[in-house]
Design a protein around this motif. Structure first.
Motif, PDB file in Angstrom:
ATOM      1  N   ALA A  12       0.832  -1.207   0.000  1.00 58.35           N
ATOM      2  CA  ALA A  12       0.000   0.000   0.000  1.00 58.35           C
ATOM      3  C   ALA A  12       0.864   1.253   0.000  1.00 58.35           C
ATOM      4  O   ALA A  12       0.494   2.273  -0.585  1.00 58.35           O
ATOM      5  CB  ALA A  12      -0.920  -0.003   1.216  1.00 58.35           C
ATOM      6  N   LEU A  13       2.008   1.195   0.634  1.00 55.48           N
ATOM      7  CA  LEU A  13       2.885   2.359   0.727  1.00 55.48           C
ATOM      8  C   LEU A  13       3.538   2.694  -0.606  1.00 55.48           C
ATOM      9  O   LEU A  13       3.668   3.869  -0.959  1.00 55.48           O
ATOM     10  CB  LEU A  13       3.960   2.101   1.787  1.00 55.48           C
ATOM     11  N   ALA A  16       1.318   4.658  -3.138  1.00 50.49           N
ATOM     12  CA  ALA A  16       0.992   5.951  -2.534  1.00 50.49           C
ATOM     13  C   ALA A  16       2.193   6.886  -2.593  1.00 50.49           C
ATOM     14  O   ALA A  16       2.053   8.078  -2.848  1.00 50.49           O
ATOM     15  CB  ALA A  16       0.552   5.750  -1.085  1.00 50.49           C
ATOM     16  N   LEU A  17       3.371   6.348  -2.383  1.00 48.14           N
ATOM     17  CA  LEU A  17       4.581   7.163  -2.466  1.00 48.14           C
ATOM     18  C   LEU A  17       4.823   7.616  -3.898  1.00 48.14           C
ATOM     19  O   LEU A  17       5.205   8.762  -4.136  1.00 48.14           O
ATOM     20  CB  LEU A  17       5.777   6.369  -1.939  1.00 48.14           C
ATOM     21  N   HIS A  18       4.560   6.759  -4.879  1.00 52.80           N
ATOM     22  CA  HIS A  18       4.739   7.137  -6.282  1.00 52.80           C
ATOM     23  C   HIS A  18       3.722   8.194  -6.710  1.00 52.80           C
ATOM     24  O   HIS A  18       4.055   9.128  -7.433  1.00 52.80           O
ATOM     25  CB  HIS A  18       4.638   5.914  -7.185  1.00 52.80           C
ATOM     26  N   ILE A  19       2.493   8.044  -6.261  1.00 54.19           N
ATOM     27  CA  ILE A  19       1.463   9.025  -6.600  1.00 54.19           C
ATOM     28  C   ILE A  19       1.775  10.365  -5.920  1.00 54.19           C
ATOM     29  O   ILE A  19       1.664  11.424  -6.524  1.00 54.19           O
ATOM     30  CB  ILE A  19       0.067   8.514  -6.185  1.00 54.19           C
ATOM     31  N   GLY A  20       2.186  10.292  -4.669  1.00 52.85           N
ATOM     32  CA  GLY A  20       2.486  11.515  -3.936  1.00 52.85           C
ATOM     33  C   GLY A  20       3.710  12.232  -4.447  1.00 52.85           C
ATOM     34  O   GLY A  20       3.836  13.443  -4.285  1.00 52.85           O
ATOM     35  N   SER A  21       4.638  11.517  -5.068  1.00 50.36           N
ATOM     36  CA  SER A  21       5.880  12.147  -5.508  1.00 50.36           C
ATOM     37  C   SER A  21       5.788  12.752  -6.891  1.00 50.36           C
ATOM     38  O   SER A  21       6.787  13.246  -7.405  1.00 50.36           O
ATOM     39  CB  SER A  21       7.014  11.130  -5.466  1.00 50.36           C
ATOM     40  N   LEU A  31       4.689  12.213   3.433  1.00 52.55           N
ATOM     41  CA  LEU A  31       3.506  12.414   4.280  1.00 52.55           C
ATOM     42  C   LEU A  31       2.252  11.829   3.639  1.00 52.55           C
ATOM     43  O   LEU A  31       1.401  11.258   4.317  1.00 52.55           O
ATOM     44  CB  LEU A  31       3.313  13.898   4.573  1.00 52.55           C
ATOM     45  N   THR A  32       2.138  11.975   2.325  1.00 53.86           N
ATOM     46  CA  THR A  32       0.995  11.387   1.620  1.00 53.86           C
ATOM     47  C   THR A  32       1.014   9.866   1.742  1.00 53.86           C
ATOM     48  O   THR A  32      -0.011   9.249   2.037  1.00 53.86           O
ATOM     49  CB  THR A  32       1.025  11.790   0.136  1.00 53.86           C
ATOM     50  N   ALA A  33       2.175   9.275   1.541  1.00 52.79           N
ATOM     51  CA  ALA A  33       2.286   7.819   1.627  1.00 52.79           C
ATOM     52  C   ALA A  33       2.000   7.322   3.029  1.00 52.79           C
ATOM     53  O   ALA A  33       1.310   6.313   3.211  1.00 52.79           O
ATOM     54  CB  ALA A  33       3.682   7.392   1.184  1.00 52.79           C
ATOM     55  N   VAL A  34       2.491   8.028   4.030  1.00 51.75           N
ATOM     56  CA  VAL A  34       2.263   7.609   5.412  1.00 51.75           C
ATOM     57  C   VAL A  34       0.788   7.738   5.773  1.00 51.75           C
ATOM     58  O   VAL A  34       0.232   6.870   6.460  1.00 51.75           O
ATOM     59  CB  VAL A  34       3.156   8.424   6.367  1.00 51.75           C
ATOM     60  N   SER A  35       0.139   8.790   5.308  1.00 52.03           N
ATOM     61  CA  SER A  35      -1.277   8.946   5.628  1.00 52.03           C
ATOM     62  C   SER A  35      -2.124   7.871   4.952  1.00 52.03           C
ATOM     63  O   SER A  35      -3.072   7.351   5.549  1.00 52.03           O
ATOM     64  CB  SER A  35      -1.771  10.339   5.242  1.00 52.03           C
ATOM     65  N   VAL A  36      -1.781   7.500   3.724  1.00 48.11           N
ATOM     66  CA  VAL A  36      -2.512   6.424   3.042  1.00 48.11           C
ATOM     67  C   VAL A  36      -2.289   5.096   3.761  1.00 48.11           C
ATOM     68  O   VAL A  36      -3.221   4.314   3.952  1.00 48.11           O
ATOM     69  CB  VAL A  36      -2.087   6.347   1.560  1.00 48.11           C
ATOM     70  N   THR A  37      -1.052   4.851   4.170  1.00 45.50           N
ATOM     71  CA  THR A  37      -0.755   3.618   4.893  1.00 45.50           C
ATOM     72  C   THR A  37      -1.472   3.586   6.235  1.00 45.50           C
ATOM     73  O   THR A  37      -2.009   2.547   6.635  1.00 45.50           O
ATOM     74  CB  THR A  37       0.758   3.469   5.091  1.00 45.50           C
ATOM     75  N   GLY A  38      -1.508   4.713   6.925  1.00 43.27           N
ATOM     76  CA  GLY A  38      -2.236   4.789   8.196  1.00 43.27           C
ATOM     77  C   GLY A  38      -3.720   4.547   8.013  1.00 43.27           C
ATOM     78  O   GLY A  38      -4.352   3.873   8.832  1.00 43.27           O
ATOM     79  N   THR A  39      -4.275   5.083   6.947  1.00 44.76           N
ATOM     80  CA  THR A  39      -5.690   4.858   6.655  1.00 44.76           C
ATOM     81  C   THR A  39      -5.959   3.385   6.366  1.00 44.76           C
ATOM     82  O   THR A  39      -6.946   2.817   6.851  1.00 44.76           O
ATOM     83  CB  THR A  39      -6.130   5.721   5.465  1.00 44.76           C
ATOM     84  N   ALA A  40      -5.078   2.765   5.592  1.00 46.40           N
ATOM     85  CA  ALA A  40      -5.243   1.337   5.293  1.00 46.40           C
ATOM     86  C   ALA A  40      -5.150   0.504   6.562  1.00 46.40           C
ATOM     87  O   ALA A  40      -5.923  -0.444   6.753  1.00 46.40           O
ATOM     88  CB  ALA A  40      -4.187   0.895   4.288  1.00 46.40           C
ATOM     89  N   CYS A  41      -4.234   0.861   7.450  1.00 45.98           N
ATOM     90  CA  CYS A  41      -4.096   0.133   8.709  1.00 45.98           C
ATOM     91  C   CYS A  41      -5.332   0.332   9.580  1.00 45.98           C
ATOM     92  O   CYS A  41      -5.812  -0.617  10.202  1.00 45.98           O
ATOM     93  CB  CYS A  41      -2.837   0.609   9.428  1.00 45.98           C
ATOM     94  N   ALA A  42      -5.854   1.546   9.630  1.00 43.36           N
ATOM     95  CA  ALA A  42      -7.054   1.818  10.417  1.00 43.36           C
ATOM     96  C   ALA A  42      -8.255   1.041   9.881  1.00 43.36           C
ATOM     97  O   ALA A  42      -9.053   0.497  10.660  1.00 43.36           O
ATOM     98  CB  ALA A  42      -7.346   3.310  10.423  1.00 43.36           C
ATOM     99  N   LEU A  43      -8.384   0.977   8.560  1.00 45.90           N
ATOM    100  CA  LEU A  43      -9.472   0.196   7.979  1.00 45.90           C
ATOM    101  C   LEU A  43      -9.334  -1.284   8.294  1.00 45.90           C
ATOM    102  O   LEU A  43     -10.325  -1.964   8.577  1.00 45.90           O
ATOM    103  CB  LEU A  43      -9.521   0.406   6.458  1.00 45.90           C
TER     104      LEU A  43
END
Length: 52
Positions: A12-13, A16-21, A31-43
């Motif tokens: 998942a990271l 997200a890192l490629h899209i964010g960069s 920060l974008t990649a970490v937030s996406v990863t955090g959201t995936a973990c929360a889900l």
């Protein structure tokens, strides 16, 4: 976390890192990649708690 769960978070990271960069500062991309990863973990944790 199991090995499979860790692998899923890394998978998942990566996109997200490629899209964010795409044309942004590396810190913003991270920060974008970490937030996406955090959201995936929360889900994931929400789904596990709802299942049990």
């Amino acid at each position: 976390m199991s090995t499979l769960q860790t692998l899923n978070l890394l998978l998942a990271l990566s996109p997200a890192l490629h899209i964010g960069s795409a044309g942004t500062h590396p810190a913003t991309a991270l920060l974008t990649a970490v937030s996406v990863t955090g959201t995936a973990c929360a889900l994931y944790l929400t789904a596990v708690s709802a299942y049990h």
